[in-house]
Design an enzyme around this catalytic site. Sequence first.
Site, PDB file in Angstrom:
ATOM      1  N   ALA A 419       0.840  -1.196   0.000  1.00 38.05           N
ATOM      2  CA  ALA A 419       0.000   0.000   0.000  1.00 38.05           C
ATOM      3  C   ALA A 419       0.877   1.249   0.000  1.00 38.05           C
ATOM      4  O   ALA A 419       2.075   1.205   0.309  1.00 38.05           O
ATOM      5  CB  ALA A 419      -0.927   0.002   1.213  1.00 38.05           C
ATOM      6  N   HIS A 420       0.268   2.379  -0.315  1.00 37.30           N
ATOM      7  CA  HIS A 420       0.993   3.640  -0.398  1.00 37.30           C
ATOM      8  C   HIS A 420       1.741   3.944   0.891  1.00 37.30           C
ATOM      9  O   HIS A 420       2.926   4.310   0.875  1.00 37.30           O
ATOM     10  CB  HIS A 420       0.022   4.778  -0.720  1.00 37.30           C
ATOM     11  CG  HIS A 420       0.682   6.120  -0.766  1.00 37.30           C
ATOM     12  ND1 HIS A 420       0.737   6.948   0.336  1.00 37.30           N
ATOM     13  CD2 HIS A 420       1.337   6.763  -1.763  1.00 37.30           C
ATOM     14  CE1 HIS A 420       1.388   8.049   0.011  1.00 37.30           C
ATOM     15  NE2 HIS A 420       1.755   7.972  -1.255  1.00 37.30           N
ATOM     16  N   ALA A 421       1.090   3.785   2.039  1.00 33.64           N
ATOM     17  CA  ALA A 421       1.729   4.105   3.318  1.00 33.64           C
ATOM     18  C   ALA A 421       2.988   3.278   3.524  1.00 33.64           C
ATOM     19  O   ALA A 421       4.012   3.779   4.010  1.00 33.64           O
ATOM     20  CB  ALA A 421       0.747   3.865   4.472  1.00 33.64           C
TER      21      ALA A 421
END
Length: 534
Positions: A419-421
């Site tokens: 995921a982006h995070a």
Amino acid sequence: MTSTNCSVDAGIRYVLDLKEVKNTDRGTVGGKNASLGEILSLGLRAPSGFAVTVAAYDALLEFNNLKPQIQSIIDDMRSESSDSLECAATQIWELFEGARYPPPVERAIRSAYSTLASALQTPEPFVAVRSSATAEDSAEASFAGQQETYLCVHGVESVLLYIKKCYASLFSPRATAYREEKGYAHLEMRLSVGVMQMIQSLVSGVCFTLDPVNGKRDVIVTECCWGLGEMVVQGKVQPDRYVVEKATGRVLERHVAAKPMMMVRAGLADGIQSGAAAAVDALTREVPVPAERIQAPCLSDEQLQELVRMAIDIEKHYTIPMDIEWAIDEETHQLYVLQARPETVWSSRKAASRREVLVRGLGASPGRAYGKVRVLIDVQEIAEFQLGEVLVTTMTTPDWVPAMRRAAAIVTDSGGMTAHAAIVSRELGLPCVVGTGKATEILRSGQTGDCRWNAGCGATWHPRHRRRSGARDAIVAGRPHWGPCAHHGHSCVHEPGRTGKDSRAEAVALRRYWTNACRIYSSELGRPSSHVHY
């Protein structure tokens, strides 16, 4: 908008077919396009399309005299202020919105789209319009999600519009903040745009040719979901996760998650489930997954093995660990490579000691840091975020990057290790726990925290102490741990106990052994006397 009468060199190519470019052409077509051309040259399946070169971007800037205007806006910007970044981005977008294409550039784009339409045997094919910056997807920095990608764009007029949107996204708050962090000069960054066949994905995901959590190079790790892969990258669903041994193809780990939502093309959503569809933008929709697929695995054994073989071939060609986006076409069930870039950040950091478990999640990025918790639900609240705080939110998108740059650590309710995070945290060197499910409910703004790594600890919340006031200080933390862990999960929120002194032998062992989970802790004792260990 006042345009200049700049001359255009007839020898300059403003558009290149992706089959014409290779990884050595990064300076002309940017990292994403160059890598995709390289994939096509290997005989692997990738979308057809063309690259609008950086020469076209330069020509548009010159034709509309944009450089001095952009520089003036940047000079007045304060990079530490979210409001100032946002204001600058808005002003720059207005410049691009009013800009006109130089006639030779516009003709080249229209011609290339027409050629692609003929090749795909459809008058106005759906395409993805993807930013491809000259410094992105290198081994030093991925620029993951910094510039925009637009999916399911239809028709040449829309293509021309979204190319300009990609240009403007080079100066979005997140992209500007990222360049400040990495030390790149803003106007030295140039942008190409890829216009490529839109793969209508049955399944899509992200694949690493190492374990991005602990750096092991003998495995392939992939996460995937139904529909378009933005749901994985944005952390909007808990993805299926597979870990496969490279040498044997043996599946070491198979986690099938509940995936209640998926992203599809807007027209498809409106035609099938218009009443249930949630708008993402004008081009795509989030819709419910059919009931029989929610708990079903996204990949068959055969598809998983094909993906593993493809990933190994790409890694062998590049000779370094790779981060690969892929999709399986809904109609043909063929596997496509959508993007391949070097895995940019992995380093062994140290681990956490045993504490009370408050929240368990996936340790997506290693490290240790100290700070107060700040729970933010909406990206519009990031102006409240202070330097050195622990960012706790449902999930980040690229719009959160200005706050992420200032964070001591990041904790999210949803998302996986791709995921982006997770990706941005690893690149920024920030400890990160994703997929906790309930961190925003349990942690409270103002709690203090210390973020560390530990050996796959995690399980449940085990309360041990209560402060007389009834308050609880949160810690994202953990000392290195070299022995077997008492818990059996991933990453946790704990309460630190009173630790004894480390012997010299233990200190040596701690340096020798490290592992891969992050914990979030609550502390009765307050801030540890020593809070950074490497």
